[in-house]
Design an enzyme around this catalytic site. Structure first.
Site, PDB file in Angstrom:
ATOM      1  N   LYS A  46     -16.650   5.031  -3.534  1.00 12.76           N
ATOM      2  CA  LYS A  46     -15.759   6.196  -3.435  1.00 12.76           C
ATOM      3  C   LYS A  46     -16.442   7.396  -4.089  1.00 12.76           C
ATOM      4  O   LYS A  46     -17.060   7.261  -5.145  1.00 12.76           O
ATOM      5  CB  LYS A  46     -14.431   5.877  -4.126  1.00 12.76           C
ATOM      6  CG  LYS A  46     -13.369   6.960  -3.963  1.00 12.76           C
ATOM      7  CD  LYS A  46     -12.027   6.542  -4.574  1.00 12.76           C
ATOM      8  CE  LYS A  46     -10.974   7.632  -4.391  1.00 12.76           C
ATOM      9  NZ  LYS A  46      -9.651   7.249  -4.921  1.00 12.76           N
ATOM     10  N   SER A  69      -5.514   7.892  -1.962  1.00 14.54           N
ATOM     11  CA  SER A  69      -6.649   8.752  -1.734  1.00 14.54           C
ATOM     12  C   SER A  69      -7.904   7.998  -1.321  1.00 14.54           C
ATOM     13  O   SER A  69      -8.855   8.612  -0.830  1.00 14.54           O
ATOM     14  CB  SER A  69      -6.955   9.547  -3.016  1.00 14.54           C
ATOM     15  OG  SER A  69      -7.330   8.664  -4.062  1.00 14.54           O
ATOM     16  N   SER A 114      -3.463   4.798  -5.112  1.00 13.69           N
ATOM     17  CA  SER A 114      -4.572   5.101  -4.200  1.00 13.69           C
ATOM     18  C   SER A 114      -5.487   3.940  -3.834  1.00 13.69           C
ATOM     19  O   SER A 114      -6.357   4.101  -2.982  1.00 13.69           O
ATOM     20  CB  SER A 114      -5.437   6.209  -4.782  1.00 13.69           C
ATOM     21  OG  SER A 114      -4.835   7.442  -4.522  1.00 13.69           O
TER      22      SER A 114
HETATM   23  N1  GLN Z   1      -0.732   9.604  -3.785  1.00 12.63           N
HETATM   24  C1  GLN Z   1      -0.736   9.773  -5.208  1.00 12.63           C
HETATM   25  C2  GLN Z   1      -1.038  11.206  -5.580  1.00 12.63           C
HETATM   26  O1  GLN Z   1      -1.305  11.963  -4.702  1.00 12.63           O
HETATM   27  C3  GLN Z   1      -1.670   8.802  -5.852  1.00 12.63           C
HETATM   28  C4  GLN Z   1      -3.070   9.235  -5.853  1.00 12.63           C
HETATM   29  C5  GLN Z   1      -3.979   8.289  -6.573  1.00 12.63           C
HETATM   30  O2  GLN Z   1      -3.626   7.171  -6.918  1.00 12.63           O
HETATM   31  N2  GLN Z   1      -5.161   8.760  -6.850  1.00 12.63           N
HETATM   32  O3  GLN Z   1      -0.994  11.567  -6.716  1.00 12.63           O
END
Ligand code: GLN
Length: 490
Positions: A78, A158, A182
């Protein structure tokens, strides 16, 4: 010979060990697959030469009988992990061409065990998002499509690049990160397995920070066993991260097939949220049935503060983000928009470097931390966070692990939710609780929706009891027998 890109990580490591194929052959197969799958936009940096160089070194080590635990295994990383000499931007425009001079601890752990890097994976900008639509490099496309429909779907976010690349056989497994879901949500959207360990298990050193008290590293993989293999290597004690726990990483791989006989599984009634779709409810009931049949005892539990988790998360996470992202001012990293004076340079750089969603979060975060609002929002959210943690502590007095759906829906189409931030945030309703409480959570594919898309179940464990997640996750995997794959169209 079978297509090497379809192997599990476990099978690939066996094949390398028994010399059925070399790491160079395996890496060449993945390099070719990545080249042919650019339409998915899963990789933002491809490093095929570096991968081959690492593969050659791995084959040489193996020939000398000196192979590490992941030796020769090609992985995707990532873009949130700093990789020495390889551009790392967390998919934000503000980092420009930033190329770190150091390596994150998690990725260093992988290389120390012989893994091969295929490239950097696309993600929502600074990991803020649930659909990959906030990436500076354009969204990733989910290899899965609805039955009889060619519309592009999001892989979730994400870690959308991680999930898509694992589902589309562009790497054996991938690193991901989870601040509010995410790892687990994209895994659930792509029929892959994702686990977020207990806060403090994996070092955050060299991971681009979003919300430091919630961020954790973890893998996305094809099977529960593969996720255990990778997580064992990713986790370590690291003096360079003050929140890193000084404890030994267990052998989780050994837990995966232990079964759930005698385990008590809690079913939290508060996760039966308003408007829970019949499809997701049916999947959850099926999961309960599978675990019961496998010898677990099912217990009704209550986590009374669940309904405050999402609002608390969307205060705590932006607050920490507004502080963490203050460092991107055009002076030290990446892109700069020169103004007539320092303030103009700051403003110009931040206005053009950050995308809309990141700007929204920074404004919310700054607001909830500002004098006069701090007590009403931030402090209150912190108190709610403690309540949520205490809910879990009480629940775990009567059960060993908790079973919930991973997400409220299957993968959705681009644009379907991006017009309304709150609707997007609702995606995280089942996952943020584990982050707020610092607990481990795994998402395992458990079935297909009516439209033919993967659906995941989530298992939340006690702090440091990833073993329970792996045991229950393994049992669900066995019972579900999920073998569906996206039909190849790319
Ligand atoms: N969807 C969540 C956010 O936008 C989680 C993102 C994440 O875990 N990095 O904050």
């Amino acid at each position: 010979m079978t297509d090497l890109t379809t192997l599990t990580l476990a099978a690939a490591l066996d094949g390398l060990k028994s010399k059925q194929f070399s790491s160079v052959e395996l890496t060449e197969a993945f390099n070719a697959a990545i080249r042919k799958a650019r339409v998915l936009n899963a990789f933002v940096v491809e490093t095929p030469e570096k991968a081959l160089e690492m593969a050659r070194a791995s084959d040489a080590r193996r020939a000398k009988g000196k192979a590490g635990r992941l030796d020769g295994a090609p992985l995707g990383i990532k873009d949130l992990y700093c990789t020495k000499g390889v551009r790392t931007t967390a998919c934000s425009g503000i980092l420009g061409e930033f190329t770190p001079t150091y390596e994150s601890t998690v990725t260093q752990n992988l290389w120390d065990e012989g893994a091969v890097m295929l490239g950097k994976l696309n993600m929502d900008e600074f990991a803020m998002g649930s659909s990959n639509e906030t990436s500076h490099f354009g969204n990733v496309i989910n290899p899965w499509r609805r039955k009889g429909d060619n519309q592009g779907l999001t892989p979730g976010g994400s870690s959308g690049g991680s999930a898509s690349s694992v589902a589309a056989n562009l790497c054996l497994a991938a690193t991901a990160s989870d601040t509010g879901g995410s790892i687990r949500q994209p895994a659930s959207f792509t029929g892959t397995v994702g686990i977020k360990p207990t806060y403090g298990r994996a070092s955050r050193y060299g991971m681009v920070a979003f919300a430091s008290s919630l961020d954790q590293a973890g893998p996305i993989a094809r099977t529960v066993e593969d996720s255990a293999i990778l997580l064992e290597v990713m986790c370590s004690h690291d003096p360079k991260d003050s929140t890193s726990l000084n404890i030994k990483t267990p052998n989780w791989r050994g837990d995966v097939r232990k079964g759930v006989k005698g385990m008590k599984i809690g079913i939290p009634k508060e996760y039966r949220i308003d408007g829970l779709s019949d499809e997701i409810d049916a999947l959850w009931q099926q999961g309960i049935k599978w675990l019961k049949e496998a010898g677990a005892e099912i217990i009704d539990i209550s986590l009374p503060h669940t309904k405050y988790a999402l609002p608390a998360y969307y205060i705590v996470a932006p607050a920490e983000a507004s502080s963490n992202l203050a460092r991107y001012d055009g002076m030290r990293y990446g892109a700069r928009v020169e103004g007539n004076n320092l303030t103009q340079t700051y403003e110009g750089t931040r206005a053009s470097g950050f995308g809309k969603e990141v700007q929204r979060r920074l404004m919310i975060g700054t607001y909830v931390l500002s004098s006069g609002y701090y007590d009403a929002y931030y402090l209150r959210a912190q108190k709610v966070r403690t309540k949520i943690f205490q809910d879990f502590v009480s629940a775990f007095e009567t059960c060993d692990a908790i079973l919930t759906p991973a997400c409220p829906s299957p993968a959705f189409a681009f644009g379907e939710k991006s017009g309304d931030p709150v609707e997007m945030y609702l995606n995280d309703v089942f996952t943020v609780t584990a982050n707020l409480a610092g607990l481990p959570g795994i998402a395992v594919p458990a079935g297909l929706s009516a439209s033919g898309l993967p659906l995941g179940l989530q298992v939340i464990g006690k702090a440091l009891d990833e073993a329970a997640c792996f045991r229950v996750g393994g049992a669900l995997e066995d019972a579900a027998g999920f073998v569906a794959k996206p039909e190849k169209w790319w």
